[in-house]
Scaffold this active site. Structure first.
Site, PDB file in Angstrom:
ATOM      1  N   ASP A 181      43.005  20.445  67.345  1.00 45.22           N
ATOM      2  CA  ASP A 181      44.160  21.313  67.587  1.00 45.22           C
ATOM      3  C   ASP A 181      45.394  20.687  66.968  1.00 45.22           C
ATOM      4  O   ASP A 181      45.498  19.461  66.845  1.00 45.22           O
ATOM      5  CB  ASP A 181      44.385  21.504  69.089  1.00 45.22           C
ATOM      6  CG  ASP A 181      43.226  22.219  69.767  1.00 45.22           C
ATOM      7  OD1 ASP A 181      42.649  23.121  69.134  1.00 45.22           O
ATOM      8  OD2 ASP A 181      42.905  21.870  70.913  1.00 45.22           O
ATOM      9  N   ASP A 224      41.737  29.492  67.893  1.00 44.25           N
ATOM     10  CA  ASP A 224      42.135  29.975  69.217  1.00 44.25           C
ATOM     11  C   ASP A 224      42.997  31.225  69.103  1.00 44.25           C
ATOM     12  O   ASP A 224      42.849  32.177  69.883  1.00 44.25           O
ATOM     13  CB  ASP A 224      42.908  28.889  69.965  1.00 44.25           C
ATOM     14  CG  ASP A 224      42.067  27.660  70.251  1.00 44.25           C
ATOM     15  OD1 ASP A 224      40.844  27.797  70.396  1.00 44.25           O
ATOM     16  OD2 ASP A 224      42.647  26.563  70.325  1.00 44.25           O
TER      17      ASP A 224
END
Length: 209
Positions: free
Chosen positions: A138, A169
């Site tokens: 991330d 995401d």
């Protein structure tokens, strides 16, 4: 009706509606992860639970609104289920099968097919990370440091959006939300348009109607 819905598999337009967002979304996700983890000066450490984590430099793309900062997630979205790698891989494979089934029954629903492509890109992006690295990479940190108390003094001094996420995401969230809206407003378009089919299939479709 089932046969008509399966005609999406013979439609070049239907395949394009799925594959274009799939390829672009997956490419953007994997490329952004590689760039972030190459240029943000990653430093590994063990936290209190002895799970390897990373610290990195921060890059303010839009000061006070959008920052890039490397992070690793051993769970699912919002950090749920830390360490359940095998479970999430199995769930991802099942999700791919479900999305393939939904596409096969999508007929001429072009917006629906684009949404399926977005969801496939999101699932594959994070599945790749879990299979190859054992965690999800991330790097997107939105509204860094913003707290509820900044909006209204009587609200708690708690961060509005403390999670760091990635493009996969974002695609998953956009796809799920789009599916929900589509289910509310879309008209029935399960029948494939004859123009989308090869000439012999289109002729057969007209003859059977």
């Amino acid at each position: 009706m089932a046969r008509v819905r399966r005609l999406a598999l013979q439609s070049p337009v239907a395949w394009a509606c799925v594959l274009v967002p799939l390829v672009l979304g997956l490419g953007a996700d994997l490329l952004s992860k590689e760039i972030a983890f190459e240029h943000l000066n990653i430093r590994w450490f063990d936290d209190a639970a002895r799970v390897p984590q990373v610290r990195s430099d921060s890059y303010d793309a839009i000061p006070n609104y959008l920052t890039f900062q490397a992070h690793v997630n051993y769970g699912a979205v919002f950090g749920i289920g830390q360490g359940a790698r095998v479970l999430f891989i199995v769930v991802s494979l099942l999700a791919l099968g479900l999305l393939g089934y939904l596409f096969s029954r999508s007929g001429a629903q072009r917006v629906y097919q684009v949404l399926v492509g977005l969801l496939l890109a999101g699932v594959l992006g994070n599945l790749y990370d879990r299979a190859v690295y054992g965690y999800v990479r991330d790097m997107i940190y939105a509204l860094p440091g913003w707290q509820f108390s900044d909006l209204a003094g009587f609200l708690p001094a708690r961060e509005i959006f403390p999670w760091i996420f990635n493009i996969a995401d974002s695609l998953l969230c956009a796809g799920v939300f789009g599916m929900f809206v589509h289910s509310l407003f879309a008209r029935d378009e399960t029948a494939a348009a004859p123009a989308d089919l090869p000439a012999d299939r289109a002729a057969t479709s007209h003859a059977e109607s």
